[in-house]
Design a protein around this motif. Structure first.
Motif, short mmCIF file in Angstrom:
data_model
loop_
_atom_site.label_atom_id
_atom_site.label_comp_id
_atom_site.label_asym_id
_atom_site.label_seq_id
_atom_site.Cartn_x
_atom_site.Cartn_y
_atom_site.Cartn_z
N UNK A 42 11.58 76.15 22.63
CA UNK A 42 12.66 77.11 22.39
C UNK A 42 14.02 76.42 22.50
N UNK A 43 15.04 77.05 21.90
CA UNK A 43 16.39 76.50 21.97
C UNK A 43 17.03 76.97 23.28
N UNK A 44 17.30 76.01 24.16
CA UNK A 44 17.80 76.38 25.48
C UNK A 44 18.89 75.41 25.91
N UNK A 45 19.32 75.48 27.15
CA UNK A 45 20.38 74.62 27.68
C UNK A 45 19.80 73.70 28.74
N UNK A 46 20.21 72.41 28.69
CA UNK A 46 19.97 71.56 29.84
C UNK A 46 21.36 71.19 30.36
N UNK A 47 21.74 71.77 31.47
CA UNK A 47 23.13 71.73 31.93
C UNK A 47 24.03 72.25 30.81
N UNK A 48 24.89 71.38 30.25
CA UNK A 48 25.81 71.89 29.22
C UNK A 48 25.39 71.50 27.81
N UNK A 49 24.17 70.95 27.67
CA UNK A 49 23.70 70.49 26.36
C UNK A 49 22.67 71.46 25.79
N UNK A 50 22.84 71.81 24.52
CA UNK A 50 21.86 72.67 23.85
C UNK A 50 20.67 71.81 23.43
N UNK A 51 19.47 72.19 23.84
CA UNK A 51 18.29 71.37 23.51
C UNK A 51 17.12 72.25 23.06
N UNK A 52 16.26 71.64 22.23
CA UNK A 52 15.00 72.29 21.87
C UNK A 52 13.97 71.78 22.87
N UNK A 53 13.42 72.68 23.68
CA UNK A 53 12.60 72.19 24.79
C UNK A 53 11.57 73.24 25.20
N UNK A 54 10.50 72.76 25.85
CA UNK A 54 9.57 73.70 26.48
C UNK A 54 10.08 74.13 27.86
N UNK A 55 11.13 73.46 28.35
CA UNK A 55 11.66 73.76 29.69
C UNK A 55 12.95 74.54 29.64
N UNK A 56 13.04 75.58 30.42
CA UNK A 56 14.32 76.21 30.72
C UNK A 56 14.67 75.77 32.14
N UNK A 57 15.56 74.78 32.24
CA UNK A 57 15.91 74.23 33.55
C UNK A 57 17.03 75.02 34.19
N UNK A 58 17.01 75.11 35.50
CA UNK A 58 18.12 75.75 36.20
C UNK A 58 18.18 75.25 37.64
N UNK A 59 19.29 75.58 38.30
CA UNK A 59 19.49 75.14 39.68
C UNK A 59 19.29 76.31 40.64
N UNK A 60 18.73 75.96 41.78
CA UNK A 60 18.47 76.97 42.82
C UNK A 60 19.27 76.59 44.06
N UNK A 61 19.93 77.55 44.64
CA UNK A 61 20.70 77.32 45.84
C UNK A 61 19.97 77.92 47.03
N UNK A 62 19.92 77.14 48.11
CA UNK A 62 19.30 77.65 49.34
C UNK A 62 20.39 78.13 50.28
N UNK A 63 20.22 79.34 50.78
CA UNK A 63 21.19 79.89 51.70
C UNK A 63 20.63 79.85 53.11
N UNK A 64 21.48 80.00 54.07
CA UNK A 64 21.07 80.00 55.47
C UNK A 64 20.02 81.09 55.69
#
Ligand SMILES: [Zn+2]
Length: 345
Positions: free
Chosen positions: A76-98
Motif C-alpha cells: 500500500x501507499x504509505x509514509x515512512x517518516x516524511x517519505x511516501x513509499x509503497x510498502x507492506x509496512x505502515x511504520x509508526x512511533x510509540x511513546x512510553x509514558x510513566x
C-alpha cells in the motif's frame, strides 16, 4: 434439443459457475497443514514472544510481508517518516509514558527531534483491489505481536494471536488465488497484521487515526484474536466460535454472518460475550474496537480465554487445528460474501 432443455442447461451452467461455488473452491486452499506451518514458525521459541519493537517482532512482520508478496498481494501507499513509499509496512512511533502506558505518535514530524526513546513498530498490510467498488474496503485483521519473554521464559502466544495471524494470512492467500484465476472481488480487501495490540491496541489506534484508505469507505473490520483453542464450556463439541459486536453497528452484518455460517461451515455461533456489560469486557479488548469507535461495523472472532492465556504455556502443541481450520474458513466465507456480493451494511 428443445428450447426448454437449452434453457435448463444454461441455468445449470450459470449456477455451477456462480461465485458461491467458487468460494467453496478457494476455501479449500485454506489448509490445516499451511496453518500449522505458519504458526509453528511464528510461535517458535526463536521468535521470543514477538514483543512490539523487538527484532523478533520485525522478523514476524517480514514473514507476513513475504507471504503477501509470494501470493502477489499488493503493498500500500504509505509514509515512512516524511517519505511516501509503497510498502507492506505502515511504520509508526510509540511513546512510553510513566507507569507503563503507551500511545502511538500520530504526527511524528513534530517530535522528530525527540525520537530517542521512542519505539518504532510496523503494521503489516496487504491489499487486493476490487473491480467494481475499488474504493470500498473490507478489512480482515489480527495482531501478530505478543508479550515477549519474562525471566528467560518465552511467551509464545500461539493462540494469542498467532492463531488469528495465520488465519488472516491463509484467508488472504485464498482471495489472492481467486483473483489470479480470474475471479477478482468486486470490493477491495485489506489484510492487516497489527502490532502493539498487547500494549493497548496501538497498531489499530494508529491505523484508524492515520488510515491508508478512507474510513468513510471502510465497510467493516473482521478481527480475529485467539481462535485456536477450545474453552471449558465446549470440551465435548469443539465446533463453536464466539462472535462479539456483530449486531452493534450494523444489524445487516449480523444477519449476513449468520446466513453465511448456515450455508457453509455450521459452527455454533455463541454470543455469550457480546454484551458490553459482560464482566470480561471482551468487546473493548482487541483491535476491532478502534474501528467500532469510528462507527465502522465489526465482528470480533474468538474461541475465548483459557488457562494458558498470557502465560508461557500458550504453545502451538495446544492448538486444535481441526477447528482452527473451520473458523478460518467461516471468516473467509463471510469476507467473500461481503466482497463478491457487495450490499450496503
Ligand atoms: Zn490478543
Amino acid at each position: 434439443m428443445t428450447k426448454n432443455i437449452i434453457l435448463l442447461l444454461a441455468l445449470i451452467l450459470i449456477f455451477s459457475f456462480s461465485d458461491d461455488n467458487f468460494s467453496h473452491q478457494y476455501a479449500q486452499s485454506i489448509t490445516k497443514e499451511d496453518l500449522q506451518e505458519h504458526l509453528s514458525y511464528l510461535s517458535n521459541d526463536n521468535m521470543k514472544g514477538r514483543l512490539t519493537g523487538s527484532r523478533e517482532q520485525k522478523i514476524a512482520a517480514n514473514y507476513i510481508a513475504k507471504h503477501f508478496q509470494a501470493n502477489e498481494i499488493q503493498p500500500v501507499l504509505t509514509w515512512d517518516d516524511t517519505t511516501r513509499v509503497l510498502s507492506y509496512y505502515q511504520s509508526f512511533y510509540i511513546k512510553e509514558y510513566f507507569g507503563g502506558r503507551y500511545s502511538p505518535l500520530i504526527n511524528p514530524t513534530i517530535e522528530n527531534v525527540q525520537k530517542k526513546g521512542l519505539i518504532k513498530s510496523e503494521n503489516v498490510l496487504g491489499f487486493i483491489e476490487g473491480t467494481e467498488k475499488k474504493n470500498e474496503v473490507i478489512i480482515v485483521s489480527a495482531h501478530y505481536d505478543h508479550i515477549g519473554t519474562q525471566d528467560g521464559e518465552v511467551f509464545n502466544g500461539a493462540d494469542d494471536d498467532g492463531s488469528g495471524t495465520v488465519a488472516m494470512m491463509e484467508i488472504a492467500q485464498a482471495f489472492a488465488n481467486a483473483k489470479k484465476e480470474g475471479h477478482p472481488p468486486l470490493r477491495s480487501l485489506l489484510f492487516i497484521g497489527f502490532t502493539g495490540e498487547e500494549q493497548g491496541l496501538l497498531g489499530s489506534d494508529y491505523y484508524t487515526q492515520s488510515p491508508i484508505f478512507d474510513l468513510k469507505n471502510t465497510i467493516c473490520d473482521l478481527n480475529i484474536d485467539m481462535i485456536g483453542r477450545v474453552d471449558r464450556s465446549y470440551k465435548k463439541n469443539h465446533d463453536y466460535i464466539y462472535l462479539i459486536g456483530s449486531d452493534k453497528i450494523s444489524k445487516k452484518l449480523h444477519l449476513l454472518s449468520e446466513e453465511v455460517n448456515q450455508k457453509t461451515i455450521h459452527l455454533k455461533l455463541d454470543y455469550t460475550y457480546n454484551k458490553e456489560s459482560h464482566p470480561l469486557q471482551l468487546y473493548y479488548r482487541s483491535d476491532h474496537y478502534n474501528f467500532a469507535k469510528n462507527k465502522i461495523p465489526i465482528i470480533f472472532y474468538t474461541s475465548g480465554l483459557h488457562d494458558d492465556y498470557h502465560k508461557s504455556t500458550d504453545d502451538v502443541e495446544k492448538i486444535d487445528f481441526d477447528v482452527l481450520l473451520k473458523r478460518s474458513q467461516l471468516i473467509f466465507y463471510t469476507a467473500w460474501e461481503l466482497a463478491y456480493n457487495p450490499k450496503d451494511l
